[in-house]
Design an enzyme around this catalytic site. Structure first.
Site, PDB file in Angstrom:
ATOM      1  N   ARG A  46     -32.234 -77.871  34.479  1.00  0.00           N
ATOM      2  CA  ARG A  46     -32.789 -78.274  35.779  1.00  0.00           C
ATOM      3  C   ARG A  46     -31.994 -79.425  36.396  1.00  0.00           C
ATOM      4  O   ARG A  46     -31.915 -79.550  37.594  1.00  0.00           O
ATOM      5  CB  ARG A  46     -34.240 -78.726  35.597  1.00  0.00           C
ATOM      6  CG  ARG A  46     -35.189 -77.558  35.590  1.00  0.00           C
ATOM      7  CD  ARG A  46     -36.593 -78.025  35.370  1.00  0.00           C
ATOM      8  NE  ARG A  46     -36.704 -78.654  34.055  1.00  0.00           N
ATOM      9  CZ  ARG A  46     -37.822 -78.687  33.327  1.00  0.00           C
ATOM     10  NH1 ARG A  46     -38.915 -78.154  33.804  1.00  0.00           N
ATOM     11  NH2 ARG A  46     -37.854 -79.250  32.153  1.00  0.00           N
ATOM     12  N   LYS A 157     -38.265 -72.170  16.149  1.00  0.00           N
ATOM     13  CA  LYS A 157     -39.689 -72.371  15.909  1.00  0.00           C
ATOM     14  C   LYS A 157     -40.176 -73.566  16.735  1.00  0.00           C
ATOM     15  O   LYS A 157     -39.362 -74.394  17.098  1.00  0.00           O
ATOM     16  CB  LYS A 157     -39.934 -72.578  14.416  1.00  0.00           C
ATOM     17  CG  LYS A 157     -39.363 -73.884  13.864  1.00  0.00           C
ATOM     18  CD  LYS A 157     -40.445 -74.614  13.121  1.00  0.00           C
ATOM     19  CE  LYS A 157     -40.503 -76.042  13.446  1.00  0.00           C
ATOM     20  NZ  LYS A 157     -39.698 -76.919  12.669  1.00  0.00           N
ATOM     21  N   HIS A 249     -40.204 -72.775   7.149  1.00  0.00           N
ATOM     22  CA  HIS A 249     -39.269 -72.993   6.036  1.00  0.00           C
ATOM     23  C   HIS A 249     -39.909 -72.728   4.661  1.00  0.00           C
ATOM     24  O   HIS A 249     -39.315 -72.085   3.800  1.00  0.00           O
ATOM     25  CB  HIS A 249     -38.743 -74.430   6.050  1.00  0.00           C
ATOM     26  CG  HIS A 249     -38.312 -74.910   7.394  1.00  0.00           C
ATOM     27  ND1 HIS A 249     -37.583 -74.124   8.262  1.00  0.00           N
ATOM     28  CD2 HIS A 249     -38.501 -76.083   8.043  1.00  0.00           C
ATOM     29  CE1 HIS A 249     -37.347 -74.804   9.373  1.00  0.00           C
ATOM     30  NE2 HIS A 249     -37.899 -75.991   9.271  1.00  0.00           N
ATOM     31  N   LYS A 349     -44.040 -86.015   4.844  1.00  0.00           N
ATOM     32  CA  LYS A 349     -43.164 -87.017   5.454  1.00  0.00           C
ATOM     33  C   LYS A 349     -43.458 -88.382   4.851  1.00  0.00           C
ATOM     34  O   LYS A 349     -44.521 -88.605   4.303  1.00  0.00           O
ATOM     35  CB  LYS A 349     -43.406 -87.052   6.960  1.00  0.00           C
ATOM     36  CG  LYS A 349     -42.960 -85.773   7.650  1.00  0.00           C
ATOM     37  CD  LYS A 349     -42.449 -86.042   9.044  1.00  0.00           C
ATOM     38  CE  LYS A 349     -42.025 -84.768   9.738  1.00  0.00           C
ATOM     39  NZ  LYS A 349     -40.674 -84.333   9.400  1.00  0.00           N
TER      40      LYS A 349
HETATM   41  C1  BG6 Z   1     -37.705 -79.149  10.972  1.00  0.00           C
HETATM   42  C2  BG6 Z   1     -38.997 -79.895  11.120  1.00  0.00           C
HETATM   43  O1  BG6 Z   1     -37.882 -77.788  11.194  1.00  0.00           O
HETATM   44  O2  BG6 Z   1     -37.203 -79.354   9.664  1.00  0.00           O
HETATM   45  C3  BG6 Z   1     -38.801 -81.368  10.846  1.00  0.00           C
HETATM   46  O3  BG6 Z   1     -39.488 -79.717  12.433  1.00  0.00           O
HETATM   47  C4  BG6 Z   1     -38.166 -81.561   9.499  1.00  0.00           C
HETATM   48  O4  BG6 Z   1     -40.040 -82.069  10.908  1.00  0.00           O
HETATM   49  C5  BG6 Z   1     -36.914 -80.704   9.355  1.00  0.00           C
HETATM   50  O5  BG6 Z   1     -37.821 -82.929   9.369  1.00  0.00           O
HETATM   51  C6  BG6 Z   1     -36.370 -80.768   7.941  1.00  0.00           C
HETATM   52  O6  BG6 Z   1     -35.139 -80.117   7.897  1.00  0.00           O
HETATM   53  P1  BG6 Z   1     -34.013 -80.536   6.854  1.00  0.00           P
HETATM   54  O7  BG6 Z   1     -32.912 -79.568   7.074  1.00  0.00           O
HETATM   55  O8  BG6 Z   1     -33.638 -81.950   7.186  1.00  0.00           O
HETATM   56  O9  BG6 Z   1     -34.654 -80.441   5.496  1.00  0.00           O
END
Ligand code: BG6
Length: 502
Positions: A46, A157, A249, A349
Site C-alpha cells: 500500500r 500460518k 510445528h 516461551k
Molecule cells: C514461529 C512462532 O512460527 O516459530 C514463534 O510464531 C516462534 O512464536 C518461532 O518463536 C520459533 O521458530 P524457530 O525456528 O526459532 O524455532
C-alpha cells in the site's frame, strides 16, 4: 521438480518479514546461483514507492540482514526489482499489476523471461489472505493459462484460528486456486534436522523394527524458547502457545516421529502418511480436563542473566491475560504401532534456554543378568534428534567401563550435522522459496492435515477460552525456569529430556 523462470510477487513488500527473511533469502539464493535464469521480483504494497525507492529500501535491508553483502552483486539483482502500489481491496490495482508483469516480460528480456510463471507470496497479516486471493482470482492472475505459465500462492500460518475459520480460509483460497497451486508454509519442515527425521528412520534398516509400542517407552517433542513475545504481543495474546506452535510445528514433528514409511518420497505419499497419524490422534478427553495437559504463563524472572518482565507486563498484553505461553500435552495415537505410548509435546516461551529436540526413550531391558553384580542401575536407551541448538543424532546406551571391577556407565554414539563437512545448508526461507519455485509441496501443509489438527485441538482451545477454567488451571512459572512444576509431574522425564547435553 525443476527450477523454472518466474516472477516472485511479494505482497507486503515493505513489511518486516520481507526485509528480515524473504529478501535476504532471495539475495543469498541469487548469490549462490540457485535462482532460475529468468526471474524478477515485484514488491507489492500500500505504501507509495517507485521502483528506485523500493530498491533502496531493499538494499538497506540487505546491508542489515544479509551476511557478506556484496555491492557489485546487488547492482545486478537490483535491476530485476520492481514495485507496484495497490490497495489490497481494490481490483483495479491487481489488473494493473497483471499489465505490469506482462510488460516486464515483454520489454525486459535482459532479465530473462518469466514465461508467465508467478509466485504470489503473501507476507501480509492473515486477515488479508482472503481479500488478496479473491482479487488475484478476479483479475485473472490465478488461473494457469494455456500459454501463460503457472500461478502459485504462498501463505504462512496461522491458517485460521480454529477449525471453522481454517475451512473458510481454505474455501477462499480454493475459490481461485487449486490445491496444487497452494503452498502453506511451515518453516520447521525446511530445517535440515527436521528433514533428516525421515531419512534417519527410513533410509536405515536398524530403527524401524524398534519404532513401535514394543520397544518405545515414550516420545518427547520439545520446542523450548528463551525469548518472550517481543513485539508480537498483539497477535500472540489472541493465539497463545497452542495456536502459535502446536497447530503447526509441533504437529508436524509429531507426524514425522510417528508416521509409517511412505511407499515413495513424493509430496502426496508423504503427506498421506502424516494424515494417517493425525487421524489416529486420540480425541482429547475434556472430561479428564487437565490430566493430560499442563498450561502455563511466565512471570518475571531472569533469562540468560537478563531480568525480564512477566507476560502480563509485556507491551500490548492485557494485565489480566490468561493466554498460555507454555503447554505440555500428553497425546496418544490409537493404532497398532503406537497404542499406549505417550507422546509428550512441550513448547513454551521464556524458558531457561532455546532447545528444540525429539527424544525417543526405549523400554527397559526385560531382565537384568547383572542384578546383585553391579550397583549402577541400567538406564534406558535414549535417542536424541537435536534440532536446535545442537543439530545432532545422539544415542545413549550402556557400556562396560574399562576397569578391573565390573562397572557400567551410559555412553553415546553421536552424529553432528555441522561436523559432517557437507556443503552449505539452506536457511529455512531459502529452502521454502526454492521449493515453491520448483512446485514441490513436500515441505508444505496439505489442507486435510490442517483440518485434522485443528479438529484435534479445538476442544482444548474451547476449554482454554473459558475464563474460570483458566483462572484455576493456568500455572505461573518463573521466566528462566523450565516451566511450571506441574509439567514435571505430568512427564517426570521432561527435565532430563530438555537438559541432557548432546
Ligand atoms: C514461529 C512462532 O512460527 O516459530 C514463534 O510464531 C516462534 O512464536 C518461532 O518463536 C520459533 O521458530 P524457530 O525456528 O526459532 O524455532
Amino acid at each position: 521438480p525443476k527450477l523454472e523462470p518466474c516472477a516472485i510477487v511479494i505482497f507486503g513488500a515493505t513489511g518486516d518479514l520481507t526485509s528480515r527473511k524473504l529478501f535476504p533469502a532471495l539475495y543469498k539464493l541469487y548469490a549462490s546461483e540457485d535462482m532460475p535464469d529468468g526471474f524478477v521480483i515485484m514488491g507489492v504494497g500500500r505504501t507509495e514507492y517507485g521502483d528506485d525507492a523500493f530498491r533502496d529500501k531493499m538494499r538497506e535491508a540487505l546491508e542489515e540482514f544479509a551476511p557478506n553483502f556484496d555491492h557489485g552483486l546487488w547492482h545486478k539483482l537490483a535491476s530485476r526489482l520492481y514495485y507496484h502500489t495497490l490497495e489490497y481491496d481494490e481490483l483495479d490495482g491487481y489488473k494493473s499489476l497483471e499489465k505490469r508483469l506482462q510488460e516486464i516480460d515483454k520489454n525486459e528480456k535482459a532479465n530473462g523471461e518469466t514465461q508467465g510463471n508467478r509466485l504470489f507470496y503473501l507476507a501480509v497479516p492473515p486477515e488479508l489472505y482472503t481479500t488478496i486471493a479473491n482479487h488475484l482470482g478476479d483479475a485473472g492472475l490465478a488461473a494457469p493459462g494455456q500459454e501463460s505459465g503457472w500461478p502459485r500462492i504462498v501463505v504462512e500460518k496461522p491458517f485460521g484460528h480454529d477449525l471453522p475459520s481454517a475451512r473458510e480460509l481454505d474455501a477462499a483460497l480454493h475459490r481461485s486456486f487449486s490445491e496444487s497451486q497452494i503452498f502453506r508454509i511451515d518453516h520447521y519442515l525446511a530445517k535440515e534436522t527436521v528433514q533428516n527425521i525421515l531419512m534417519l528412520r527410513f533410509a536405515n534398516a536398524i530403527f524401524e523394527p524398534l519404532w513401535n509400542r514394543n520397544y518405545i517407552d515414550y516420545v518427547s517433542i520439545i520446542a523450548a524458547e528463551s525469548l518472550g513475545v517481543g513485539h508480537r504481543a498483539g497477535y500472540y495474546d489472541t493465539a497463545g502457545v497452542l495456536r502459535d506452535m502446536f497447530q503447526n510445528h509441533m504437529m508436524q514433528l509429531l507426524a514425522l516421529s510417528a508416521m509409517s514409511p511412505p511407499s515413495s518420497f513424493h509430496a502426496d505419499r508423504v503427506r498421506d502418511e502424516k494424515t494417517r497419524v493425525y487421524r489416529s490422534l486420540r480425541p482429547f478427553d475434556v472430561e479428564r480436563e487437565f490430566k493430560d495437559l499442563v498450561l502455563g504463563q511466565y512471570m518475571s524472572g531472569t533469562v540468560h542473566g537478563e531480568k525480564v518482565p512477566a507476560y502480563r507486563k509485556e507491551k500490548n498484553v492485557p494485565e489480566d491475560s490468561n493466554t498460555p505461553t507454555f503447554a505440555m500435552l500428553r497425546a496418544y495415537l490409537d493404532n497398532w504401532r503406537w497404542q499406549g505410548v505417550p507422546f509428550y509435546i512441550t513448547s513454551g516461551k521464556r524458558l531457561a534456554d532455546k532447545v528444540s529436540r525429539i527424544v525417543v526413550q526405549f523400554k527397559e531391558i526385560p531382565h537384568s543378568m547383572l542384578r546383585g553384580v553391579v550397583e549402577q542401575s541400567i538406564e534406558q536407551n535414549k535417542l536424541f534428534l537435536g534440532i536446535y541448538p545442537d543439530e545432532v543424532i545422539h544415542m545413549y546406551f550402556m557400556a562396560k567401563q574399562p576397569a578391573p571391577l565390573l562397572c557400567l556407565s551410559p555412553v553415546y554414539m553421536h552424529y553432528g550435522f555441522k561436523e559432517s563437512g557437507v556443503g552449505p545448508e539452506l536457511e529455512a526461507y531459502e529452502k521454502v522459496l526454492l521449493d515453491c519455485i520448483m512446485g514441490d509441496q513436500m515441505l508444505f501443509w496439505r489442507q486435510d492435515g490442517v483440518e485434522l489438527t485443528w479438529g484435534f485441538l479445538t476442544p482444548i482451545l474451547e476449554m482454554c477460552d473459558d475464563c474460570g477454567t483458566m483462572e484455576r488451571h493456568l500455572h505461573r512459572y518463573k521466566a528462566g525456569s523450565w516451566g511450571p512444576n506441574e509439567a514435571c509431574e505430568l512427564h517426570p522425564g521432561f527435565f532430563a529430556d530438555v537438559t541432557t547435553s548432546t
